[in-house]
Design a protein around this motif. Structure first.
Motif, PDB file in Angstrom:
ATOM      1  N   SER A  30       7.944 -12.676  -3.122  1.00 27.89           N
ATOM      2  CA  SER A  30       9.479 -12.603  -2.910  1.00 27.89           C
ATOM      3  C   SER A  30       9.532 -11.769  -1.684  1.00 27.89           C
ATOM      4  O   SER A  30       8.680 -11.046  -1.265  1.00 27.89           O
ATOM      5  CB  SER A  30       9.954 -11.960  -4.078  1.00 27.89           C
ATOM      6  OG  SER A  30       9.279 -10.581  -4.130  1.00 27.89           O
ATOM      7  N   PHE A 221      -6.925  -1.914   3.732  1.00 26.60           N
ATOM      8  CA  PHE A 221      -5.852  -0.777   3.899  1.00 26.60           C
ATOM      9  C   PHE A 221      -6.223   0.422   4.036  1.00 26.60           C
ATOM     10  O   PHE A 221      -6.057   1.287   5.097  1.00 26.60           O
ATOM     11  CB  PHE A 221      -4.847  -1.137   3.104  1.00 26.60           C
ATOM     12  CG  PHE A 221      -3.763  -0.438   2.986  1.00 26.60           C
ATOM     13  CD1 PHE A 221      -3.390   1.095   2.818  1.00 26.60           C
ATOM     14  CD2 PHE A 221      -2.434  -0.976   3.007  1.00 26.60           C
ATOM     15  CE1 PHE A 221      -2.379   1.672   2.780  1.00 26.60           C
ATOM     16  CE2 PHE A 221      -1.358  -0.379   3.102  1.00 26.60           C
ATOM     17  CZ  PHE A 221      -1.230   0.927   2.862  1.00 26.60           C
ATOM     18  N   ILE A 258       0.320   0.998   6.505  1.00 30.29           N
ATOM     19  CA  ILE A 258      -0.618   1.377   7.164  1.00 30.29           C
ATOM     20  C   ILE A 258      -0.419   2.362   8.490  1.00 30.29           C
ATOM     21  O   ILE A 258      -0.848   3.446   8.631  1.00 30.29           O
ATOM     22  CB  ILE A 258      -1.505   0.401   7.513  1.00 30.29           C
ATOM     23  CG1 ILE A 258      -2.000  -0.559   6.584  1.00 30.29           C
ATOM     24  CG2 ILE A 258      -2.694   0.691   8.657  1.00 30.29           C
ATOM     25  CD1 ILE A 258      -2.961  -1.761   7.064  1.00 30.29           C
ATOM     26  N   GLY A 313      -9.563  -3.984  13.284  1.00 33.59           N
ATOM     27  CA  GLY A 313      -9.375  -5.555  12.712  1.00 33.59           C
ATOM     28  C   GLY A 313     -10.646  -5.932  12.279  1.00 33.59           C
ATOM     29  O   GLY A 313     -11.594  -4.931  12.163  1.00 33.59           O
TER      30      GLY A 313
HETATM   31  O1  UT7 Z   1      -5.164  -7.212  10.825  1.00 39.47           O
HETATM   32  C1  UT7 Z   1      -6.059  -6.066  10.461  1.00 39.47           C
HETATM   33  C2  UT7 Z   1      -6.612  -6.020   9.219  1.00 39.47           C
HETATM   34  N1  UT7 Z   1      -5.410  -6.344   8.111  1.00 39.47           N
HETATM   35  C3  UT7 Z   1      -5.131  -5.263   7.418  1.00 39.47           C
HETATM   36  O2  UT7 Z   1      -5.506  -4.271   7.601  1.00 39.47           O
HETATM   37  C4  UT7 Z   1      -4.447  -5.524   6.035  1.00 39.47           C
HETATM   38  C5  UT7 Z   1      -4.611  -4.656   5.084  1.00 39.47           C
HETATM   39  N2  UT7 Z   1      -4.003  -4.880   4.084  1.00 39.47           N
HETATM   40  C6  UT7 Z   1      -2.711  -4.788   3.833  1.00 39.47           C
HETATM   41  O3  UT7 Z   1      -1.992  -4.840   4.427  1.00 39.47           O
HETATM   42  C7  UT7 Z   1      -2.364  -4.709   2.032  1.00 39.47           C
HETATM   43  O4  UT7 Z   1      -3.319  -4.462   1.193  1.00 39.47           O
HETATM   44  C8  UT7 Z   1      -1.599  -6.228   1.782  1.00 39.47           C
HETATM   45  C9  UT7 Z   1      -0.329  -6.224   2.140  1.00 39.47           C
HETATM   46  C10 UT7 Z   1      -2.471  -7.450   2.080  1.00 39.47           C
HETATM   47  C11 UT7 Z   1      -1.728  -6.250   0.043  1.00 39.47           C
HETATM   48  O5  UT7 Z   1      -0.823  -5.116  -0.547  1.00 39.47           O
HETATM   49  P1  UT7 Z   1      -1.463  -4.200  -1.416  1.00 39.47           P
HETATM   50  O6  UT7 Z   1      -0.180  -3.211  -1.673  1.00 39.47           O
HETATM   51  O7  UT7 Z   1      -2.613  -3.822  -1.157  1.00 39.47           O
HETATM   52  O8  UT7 Z   1      -1.568  -5.354  -2.483  1.00 39.47           O
HETATM   53  P2  UT7 Z   1      -2.799  -5.431  -3.766  1.00 39.47           P
HETATM   54  O9  UT7 Z   1      -3.783  -6.499  -2.891  1.00 39.47           O
HETATM   55  O10 UT7 Z   1      -3.384  -4.366  -4.329  1.00 39.47           O
HETATM   56  O11 UT7 Z   1      -2.157  -6.530  -4.734  1.00 39.47           O
HETATM   57  C12 UT7 Z   1      -1.058  -5.963  -5.590  1.00 39.47           C
HETATM   58  C13 UT7 Z   1      -0.442  -7.308  -6.674  1.00 39.47           C
HETATM   59  C14 UT7 Z   1      -1.533  -8.005  -7.027  1.00 39.47           C
HETATM   60  O12 UT7 Z   1      -1.191  -8.546  -8.490  1.00 39.47           O
HETATM   61  P3  UT7 Z   1      -1.798  -7.878  -9.368  1.00 39.47           P
HETATM   62  O13 UT7 Z   1      -3.444  -8.089  -9.309  1.00 39.47           O
HETATM   63  O14 UT7 Z   1      -1.506  -6.583  -9.381  1.00 39.47           O
HETATM   64  O15 UT7 Z   1      -1.106  -8.422 -10.472  1.00 39.47           O
HETATM   65  C15 UT7 Z   1      -1.451  -9.202  -5.903  1.00 39.47           C
HETATM   66  O16 UT7 Z   1      -1.711 -10.432  -6.643  1.00 39.47           O
HETATM   67  O17 UT7 Z   1       0.347  -8.011  -5.721  1.00 39.47           O
HETATM   68  C16 UT7 Z   1      -0.119  -9.575  -5.623  1.00 39.47           C
HETATM   69  N3  UT7 Z   1       0.386 -10.046  -4.393  1.00 39.47           N
HETATM   70  C17 UT7 Z   1       1.481 -10.722  -4.203  1.00 39.47           C
HETATM   71  N4  UT7 Z   1       2.658 -10.760  -4.872  1.00 39.47           N
HETATM   72  C18 UT7 Z   1       3.803 -11.177  -4.596  1.00 39.47           C
HETATM   73  C19 UT7 Z   1      -0.392 -10.266  -3.693  1.00 39.47           C
HETATM   74  N5  UT7 Z   1       0.217 -10.950  -2.512  1.00 39.47           N
HETATM   75  C20 UT7 Z   1       1.506 -11.057  -2.879  1.00 39.47           C
HETATM   76  C21 UT7 Z   1       2.695 -11.915  -2.480  1.00 39.47           C
HETATM   77  N6  UT7 Z   1       3.795 -11.691  -3.202  1.00 39.47           N
HETATM   78  N7  UT7 Z   1       2.708 -12.390  -1.113  1.00 39.47           N
END
Ligand code: UT7
Length: 325
Positions: A30, A221, A258, A313
């Motif tokens: 979303s 993260f 971040i 990265g």
């Molecule tokens: O480029 C250099 C390296 N990259 C980074 O440094 C990226 C670092 N990481 C991030 O930016 C974040 O960890 C993300 C944006 C990738 C994810 O955010 P988060 O707050 O860490 O979420 P999460 O991975 O802990 O996921 C939380 C929930 C999960 O559901 P459950 O298991 O709690 O039910 C995911 O399945 O959010 C769910 N989720 C989504 N929901 C809706 C993951 N992606 C999505 C999505 N839409 N696109």
């Protein structure tokens, strides 16, 4: 040793815009989730026939024009990319040929989202020692070509684009300090496993979707916040400066949360941060150079300003660079 700085900047963003609302139609996500968790509202996507070098060439032409340097005078081309046109020849060589920069030595740098800062530091070494009179440093990515459009964990994050900088000796200011770091033990957190010598392309690697980005976002993260704050701190300390001296802070644009958490850890006023993540998402090596180009063109960075580039990265790799504009 000559003082070295950036004397020209260029950028290119493909025309096609993919919004969060567009993604809502293809994966279980979303706009609300993407905006609150990442700060991204839309990203640009290259056309099917548009390769990384095509975008890089447009950005390079802009940087050369800005620097008032003829292509024949370019002595070094370094392209930072994780999405080269092909395994070889290097994307830098492809760019050289298209530009007609026949005098230039060319190579690519593989340092993922930290690529532009790595390439800039390499260019600085060559130019400050007088090995080359100038260097064209490019960050360019077609991440849409390696993103798994069925994986909501990653497909909402990335975008395509290219930026370029012409690096040359300067009379005043320039690059004051640089800091690079790596930790290969974190390589499993963000990788593209297929297509290299470990897993050459086969029907099985395709069935297992190994040719797409795999990421453990949560772990990354936490590391990104700590490491980016530390890298900027080290580069500023080496320059004999503190956060108070910074006029414009340009971090890698992976996630708004971040960036804000790293700034808080650093004690940096958030008004000093330049961000474009909302419009473009994470463009890996192209993110910081496009942001720098925009910040200069819109007047956010003025002559004499202290600018900090701060990146992190896959690798893991990171770096920071302090520039007096
Ligand atoms: O480029 C250099 C390296 N990259 C980074 O440094 C990226 C670092 N990481 C991030 O930016 C974040 O960890 C993300 C944006 C990738 C994810 O955010 P988060 O707050 O860490 O979420 P999460 O991975 O802990 O996921 C939380 C929930 C999960 O559901 P459950 O298991 O709690 O039910 C995911 O399945 O959010 C769910 N989720 C989504 N929901 C809706 C993951 N992606 C999505 C999505 N839409 N696109």
């Amino acid at each position: 040793m000559k003082a070295v700085g950036i004397i020209g900047l260029g950028k290119y963003l493909p025309k096609r815009i993919l919004t969060n609302q567009d993604l809502e139609k293809t994966v279980d996500t979303s706009d609300e989730w993407i905006v609150t968790r990442t700060g991204i509202r839309q990203r640009r996507l290259a056309a099917t026939k548009e390769a990384t070098s095509d975008m890089a060439i447009r950005a390079a032409i802009g940087a050369l024009k800005d620097a008032k340097i003829k292509t024949e005078a370019v002595e070094l081309i370094i392209t930072a990319t994780t999405t080269p046109d092909m395994q070889f020849p290097s994307t830098a060589c492809i760019i050289q040929s298209a530009l007609g920069a026949r005098r230039a030595a060319c190579f690519d740098v593989s340092a993922a989202c930290a690529g532009f800062v790595y390439a800039l530091v390499i260019a600085q070494q060559f130019v400050s020692r007088g090995v080359y009179r100038n260097a064209l440093v490019i960050g360019a990515e077609k991440l849409s070509s390696i993103v798994d459009w069925q994986d909501r964990n990653t497909c909402v994050l990335f975008g395509d684009g290219a930026g370029a900088a012409l690096v040359a000796p300067v009379k005043r200011g320039g690059i004051i300090s640089t800091y690079l770091g790596s930790d290969g033990s974190g390589g499993d957190l963000l990788l593209l496993p297929g297509g290299g010598s470990r897993h050459p392309a086969t029907h099985q690697t395709i069935d297992k979707r190994l040719h797409y980005v795999k990421m453990q976002g949560n772990e990354l993260f936490k590391l990104a916040v700590k490491i980016m704050a530390d890298a900027a701190h080290k580069a500023l300390k080496q320059a004999g400066l503190s956060c108070k001296d910074v006029d414009c802070f340009i971090p890698h644009q992976a996630n708004l949360r971040i960036i804000l958490a790293a700034a808080k850890r650093l004690g940096l006023d958030t008004k000093k941060i330049y961000m474009n993540i909302e419009k473009y998402g994470n463009m890996s090596s192209a993110s910081t150079i496009i942001a720098l180009c925009e910040a200069v063109k819109c007047g956010r960075i003025k002559k004499g300003d202290i600018v900090v580039l701060d990146v992190f990265g896959a690798g893991l790799v990171w770096g920071a660079c302090v520039i007096k504009w």
